[in-house]
Design a protein around this motif. Structure first.
Motif: not given
Length: 102
Positions: A41-45, A52-56, A72-73, A77-79
Motif C-alpha cells: 500500500v505504501f509503495m502504491v501511494g 504526479a510529479g513526473v506528469g507535472k 490533463i498533465l 497533479f491535484r488528484f
C-alpha cells in the motif's frame, strides 16, 4: 485559456529541469523507505506521488519546448498527489505491527 494557467504559460526548460530534482529525490527516498518498510500500500501511494510529479514536470517541458498546454498533465497533479499521500499514511495504520519491528 483559463486564469489558472495564464501565469504559467511562460515555462522554461530550465524551470522544468529544476522541478524534476525534487521528484528524483523523492523517488530515491521512496525506494529506500519501501525496501525497509515493505508495504504494498505504501509503495502504491509512493508510485502515485511520483507519477504526479513526473506528469507535472512533463507538462512544463511540453509547455516550454512545444508551447502546447496539455491540461490533463496539469490537472492530474491535484488528484494523484493527495491520493498517493493518503495511501502512504493509511499504510502506516495497516502495517502498524511491522513498524514496531523496525
Amino acid at each position: 485559456m483559463n486564469k489558472e494557467n495564464d501565469n504559467v504559460l511562460e515555462a522554461s526548460v530550465g524551470m522544468a529541469v529544476v522541478d524534476a530534482l525534487p521528484v528524483l529525490c523523492f523517488s530515491a527516498s521512496m525506494i529506500l523507505i519501501g525496501q525497509v518498510y515493505q508495504s504494498a500500500v505504501f509503495m502504491v501511494g509512493a508510485v502515485l506521488c511520483v507519477l504526479a510529479g513526473v506528469g507535472k514536470v512533463l507538462w512544463k517541458l511540453i509547455l516550454a519546448i512545444a508551447h502546447k498546454d496539455v491540461p490533463i498533465l496539469f490537472r492530474q497533479f491535484r488528484f494523484l498527489m493527495p491520493a498517493g499521500f493518503v495511501l502512504m499514511v493509511v499504510s502506516l495504520f495497516i502495517n502498524r505491527p511491522s513498524l514496531s519491528a523496525l
